[in-house]
Design a protein around this motif. Structure first.
Motif, PDB file in Angstrom:
ATOM      1  N   UNK A 100       5.787  36.472  51.050  1.00 43.47           N
ATOM      2  CA  UNK A 100       5.008  36.330  49.824  1.00 43.47           C
ATOM      3  C   UNK A 100       5.100  34.909  49.280  1.00 43.47           C
ATOM      4  N   UNK A 101       6.306  34.314  49.322  1.00 43.30           N
ATOM      5  CA  UNK A 101       6.484  32.942  48.843  1.00 43.30           C
ATOM      6  C   UNK A 101       5.663  31.964  49.680  1.00 43.30           C
ATOM      7  N   UNK A 102       5.643  32.183  51.002  1.00 42.15           N
ATOM      8  CA  UNK A 102       4.859  31.323  51.884  1.00 42.15           C
ATOM      9  C   UNK A 102       3.372  31.486  51.609  1.00 42.15           C
ATOM     10  N   UNK A 103       2.936  32.744  51.424  1.00 42.33           N
ATOM     11  CA  UNK A 103       1.517  33.005  51.156  1.00 42.33           C
ATOM     12  C   UNK A 103       1.079  32.372  49.842  1.00 42.33           C
ATOM     13  N   UNK A 104       1.983  32.345  48.853  1.00 39.33           N
ATOM     14  CA  UNK A 104       1.641  31.792  47.551  1.00 39.33           C
ATOM     15  C   UNK A 104       1.281  30.323  47.593  1.00 39.33           C
ATOM     16  N   UNK A 105       1.787  29.592  48.600  1.00 43.27           N
ATOM     17  CA  UNK A 105       1.510  28.156  48.699  1.00 43.27           C
ATOM     18  C   UNK A 105       0.687  27.824  49.938  1.00 43.27           C
ATOM     19  N   UNK A 146      -4.382  30.738  52.369  1.00 42.37           N
ATOM     20  CA  UNK A 146      -4.839  32.085  52.685  1.00 42.37           C
ATOM     21  C   UNK A 146      -6.085  32.432  51.872  1.00 42.37           C
ATOM     22  N   UNK A 147      -7.041  33.118  52.517  1.00 48.23           N
ATOM     23  CA  UNK A 147      -8.253  33.578  51.845  1.00 48.23           C
ATOM     24  C   UNK A 147      -8.687  34.879  52.501  1.00 48.23           C
ATOM     25  N   UNK A 148      -9.269  35.783  51.716  1.00 43.45           N
ATOM     26  CA  UNK A 148      -9.600  37.105  52.214  1.00 43.45           C
ATOM     27  C   UNK A 148     -11.028  37.483  51.800  1.00 43.45           C
ATOM     28  N   UNK A 149     -11.721  38.192  52.684  1.00 45.87           N
ATOM     29  CA  UNK A 149     -13.047  38.731  52.368  1.00 45.87           C
ATOM     30  C   UNK A 149     -12.982  40.242  52.527  1.00 45.87           C
ATOM     31  N   UNK A 150     -13.310  40.958  51.452  1.00 47.42           N
ATOM     32  CA  UNK A 150     -13.262  42.414  51.442  1.00 47.42           C
ATOM     33  C   UNK A 150     -14.621  42.938  50.981  1.00 47.42           C
ATOM     34  N   UNK A 151     -15.300  43.670  51.849  1.00 55.97           N
ATOM     35  CA  UNK A 151     -16.598  44.233  51.490  1.00 55.97           C
ATOM     36  C   UNK A 151     -17.613  43.191  51.085  1.00 55.97           C
ATOM     37  N   UNK A 204      -5.360  35.165  44.755  1.00 57.10           N
ATOM     38  CA  UNK A 204      -5.497  36.611  44.592  1.00 57.10           C
ATOM     39  C   UNK A 204      -4.928  37.360  45.781  1.00 57.10           C
ATOM     40  N   UNK A 205      -5.223  36.847  47.004  1.00 56.25           N
ATOM     41  CA  UNK A 205      -4.664  37.462  48.200  1.00 56.25           C
ATOM     42  C   UNK A 205      -3.145  37.349  48.208  1.00 56.25           C
ATOM     43  N   UNK A 206      -2.627  36.215  47.737  1.00 59.17           N
ATOM     44  CA  UNK A 206      -1.177  36.023  47.670  1.00 59.17           C
ATOM     45  C   UNK A 206      -0.541  36.983  46.674  1.00 59.17           C
ATOM     46  N   UNK A 207      -1.256  37.266  45.568  1.00 58.86           N
ATOM     47  CA  UNK A 207      -0.743  38.220  44.590  1.00 58.86           C
ATOM     48  C   UNK A 207      -0.636  39.614  45.194  1.00 58.86           C
ATOM     49  N   UNK A 257      -0.347  28.419  40.294  1.00 58.94           N
ATOM     50  CA  UNK A 257      -0.938  27.106  40.562  1.00 58.94           C
ATOM     51  C   UNK A 257      -2.338  27.261  41.149  1.00 58.94           C
ATOM     52  N   UNK A 258      -2.516  28.201  42.079  1.00 61.07           N
ATOM     53  CA  UNK A 258      -3.832  28.423  42.667  1.00 61.07           C
ATOM     54  C   UNK A 258      -4.848  28.917  41.650  1.00 61.07           C
ATOM     55  N   UNK A 259      -4.434  29.844  40.796  1.00 59.32           N
ATOM     56  CA  UNK A 259      -5.332  30.364  39.763  1.00 59.32           C
ATOM     57  C   UNK A 259      -5.712  29.266  38.769  1.00 59.32           C
ATOM     58  N   UNK A 260      -4.734  28.436  38.382  1.00 60.26           N
ATOM     59  CA  UNK A 260      -4.992  27.345  37.451  1.00 60.26           C
ATOM     60  C   UNK A 260      -5.939  26.315  38.061  1.00 60.26           C
ATOM     61  N   UNK A 261      -5.763  26.031  39.346  1.00 56.07           N
ATOM     62  CA  UNK A 261      -6.645  25.071  40.023  1.00 56.07           C
ATOM     63  C   UNK A 261      -8.084  25.586  40.051  1.00 56.07           C
TER      64      UNK A 261
END
Length: 207
Positions: free
Chosen positions: A30-35, A38-43, A51-54, A104-108
């Motif tokens: 999870x810590x690695x994914x947070x930085x 990563x990106x995800x497409x669902x439906x 969001x994917x990291x969360x 950080x990702x959400x703020x960016x």
């Protein structure tokens, strides 16, 4: 004289150390994914990297709690004591690192008014191009991601910078072409809003 026999089933059970390591491993992921990128497409909808990291962090916290309880139960059965005292502070550090990356990702995305676009048509095997465009003051940037059957992109396929806050994909000034072995995304600016750096990406969905 008979030899003492181990408690039935214990010899096949993972030890408390292995269970604790598995729990910490989930938090480290999870810590690695947070930085990461990563990106995800669902439906057909884009879940940004943060969001994917969360989602990954939520799953990791559940697994960590399950593994920690199992480790304590296993330790009690083996009379081996509780997990080492360093486990809790290390797990807290990993959680803080993961949450910091997500924040950080959400703020960016909020600061740079990021917008995500799923481009059509798709390529061979359903390969899909997702573009993130963002603007801050007079600087505009974009990143392309190649999303395969898994619905995941593990990193950028390419990036670019455009003058005066111009968003080429949003304005439709781009070209997406597909070949049998992949695709190519070319970004075009205008005479007044040229592409400063980058300008395209090779698209390869190998996963």
């Amino acid at each position: 004289m008979t030899e003492p026999r181990a408690h039935p089933g214990l010899e096949l059970s993972p030890g408390p150390g292995a269970l604790t390591a598995a729990g910490l491993g989930s938090l480290a992921t999870a810590a690695l994914a947070g930085w990461s990128d990563l990106l995800m497409v669902v439906g057909g909808h884009v879940v940004p990297g943060w969001g994917a990291s969360a989602v990954v962090l939520g799953l990791a916290l559940v697994l960590w709690w399950i593994f920690l309880r199992a480790a304590r139960r296993e330790a009690a059965l083996r009379l081996a004591g509780t997990p080492a005292g360093w486990v809790r502070p290390v797990s807290h550090v990993l959680i803080v690192v993961a949450v910091s990356g997500i924040a950080w990702g959400a703020l960016a995305d909020l600061t740079w008014t990021a917008r995500y676009h799923v481009l059509r048509p798709t390529g061979p095997g359903g390969c899909t191009v997702v573009v993130r465009e963002s603007t801050f003051l007079q600087a505009s940037g974009g990143q392309a991601y190649a999303v395969g059957r898994s619905g995941l992109a593990l990193g950028e396929a390419g990036s670019w910078t455009v003058d005066d806050g111009y968003r080429p994909v949003e304005r439709g000034t781009y070209e997406l072409t597909w070949r049998r072995d992949g695709g190519r995304l070319d970004i075009e600016g205008t005479q007044t809003d040229p592409v400063i750096s980058g300008g395209g990406a090779d698209i390869d969905c190998w996963w």
